[in-house]
Design an enzyme around this catalytic site. Sequence first.
Site, short mmCIF file in Angstrom:
data_model
loop_
_atom_site.label_atom_id
_atom_site.label_comp_id
_atom_site.label_asym_id
_atom_site.label_seq_id
_atom_site.Cartn_x
_atom_site.Cartn_y
_atom_site.Cartn_z
N ALA A 1 -9.24 54.30 -0.98
CA ALA A 1 -9.02 54.29 -2.44
C ALA A 1 -7.64 54.76 -2.89
CB ALA A 1 -10.07 55.20 -3.10
N SER B 1 -4.28 53.65 -2.16
CA SER B 1 -3.09 52.83 -2.38
C SER B 1 -3.48 51.36 -2.39
CB SER B 1 -2.04 53.09 -1.28
OG SER B 1 -2.54 52.69 -0.03
N TYR C 1 -4.65 47.64 -2.88
CA TYR C 1 -5.78 47.03 -3.57
C TYR C 1 -6.94 48.00 -3.79
CZ TYR C 1 -3.81 42.31 -3.40
OH TYR C 1 -3.03 41.19 -3.60
N GLU D 1 -5.29 61.00 3.72
CA GLU D 1 -3.91 61.24 3.28
C GLU D 1 -3.50 62.68 3.59
OE1 GLU D 1 -2.09 58.84 2.37
OE2 GLU D 1 -3.49 57.30 1.68
N LEU E 1 -10.20 49.31 3.59
CA LEU E 1 -9.48 50.08 4.61
C LEU E 1 -8.44 49.20 5.28
CD1 LEU E 1 -12.05 52.22 6.62
CD2 LEU E 1 -10.66 52.88 4.67
N ALA E 2 -7.23 49.74 5.45
CA ALA E 2 -6.20 49.03 6.22
C ALA E 2 -5.61 50.05 7.18
CB ALA E 2 -5.13 48.47 5.29
N TYR F 1 -7.06 38.38 3.63
CA TYR F 1 -5.91 37.53 3.31
C TYR F 1 -5.93 36.37 4.29
CZ TYR F 1 -1.08 35.95 2.75
OH TYR F 1 0.03 35.18 2.52
N TYR G 1 -0.81 35.51 11.41
CA TYR G 1 -1.87 36.13 10.62
C TYR G 1 -3.22 35.46 10.88
CZ TYR G 1 -3.74 39.18 7.10
OH TYR G 1 -4.46 40.17 6.48
N LYS H 1 -10.44 39.18 10.54
CA LYS H 1 -10.84 38.78 9.19
C LYS H 1 -12.01 37.78 9.23
CE LYS H 1 -7.93 41.40 6.97
NZ LYS H 1 -8.43 42.58 6.27
#
Length: 400
Positions: free
Chosen positions: A49, A51, A53, A75, A139-140, A225, A235, A244
């Site tokens: 949550a 940064s 999107y 963080e 989550l990234a 994406y 990608y 993905k």
Amino acid sequence: MIIKPKIRGFICTTTHPVGCEQNVREQIAFTKSKGAIENGPKKVLVIGASSGYGLSSRIAAAFGSGAATIGVFFEKPGTDKKTGTAGWYNSAAFDKVAKEEGLYAKSINGDAFSNEARATVIDLIKQDLGQIDMVVYSLASPVRKMPETGEVVRSVLKPIGQPYRSTAIDTNKDVIIEAEIEPATEEEVAATTTVMGGQDWELWMSALQEAGVLAEGTRTVAYSYIGSDITWPIYWHGALGKAKEDLDRASAAIDSQLAKIGGGANVAVLKSVVTQASSAIPVMPLYLAMVFKVMREKGIHEGCMDQIYRMFAERLYNNHNPAELTDDKNRLRLDDWELREDVQQACRELWPKVNDANLFAETDYQLYKDEFLKLFGFGVDGVDYDAEANPEADFEVITL
């Protein structure tokens, strides 16, 4: 302390708390200017949550729909000697404005892949909200510590099958280079799917459903994406694309589980934007510089907040014509404007023409650089960067 940007590779090692707060306030102001989201969610969990999107999703829920929100992120807070991460300052700013406006906001700082994080969230929901009606999975992370074994699995940004060679930008020197990346091994593809695929999303949704904290009609969304043929080798046709695809598999499984309570799951395919994650992908900075210019000229450029507001208002909570809102894989397509043939054709024509001499003139590379710095709170309008800033920002957060 007086804080200036220090860039190393695709990371800025310093962050500006005042700039980060201003960024968050701008996104909140944009959301409010668009008006309330009809039929929007009221109690929302955002996993990832702080940064990009995920942050925009928390803002859309809270300030577009008046929702109570719980945010999970990993963080580092600032100290009197060192700045914290941008996500820490973003979350502190969100918390501050939410509280000013009388909105419920609680945050959990810890590893979202852990069983402890799930248990803590479930306890918090039971104690404060009873049930939630939306879960955003954003989550990234490049690594995942497996909850049962403690094994650390790492993802890769590599093609599959053959090496990938392409024009790219050396963002430290602002020059065009030829990038070459060796293909991923089978083990690396499997590891990338473990980290970036849908398995953890499934674990979260199963835990929440088994605990009885999902309300009737709960919606969940995870972000993906796809991009165009320009970026496919690295990608969608690369290791990340396999992960993905696994997100699509998970979405279908979660959707059938949520159907039992009148809810549903979707993957939302979003447009390319400048994030810490995208700047790490070779070719993306050059592609972004091009697609920004083309889309701005056509009046269809969007940032994170624009995209997410449109997803909430026109896709996820648009009850007027639901069948038209998804593609054949039940995905919400917010990349529709980016993938328009006229946009992509303009990028294809521009690609071979770009060189060191015309990089800034022919593309929106300067905008890319500005947006990158803004991620860390620098170059934000209305902030005095010669003034002293306090790197310590405290707010209500449960630290695991």
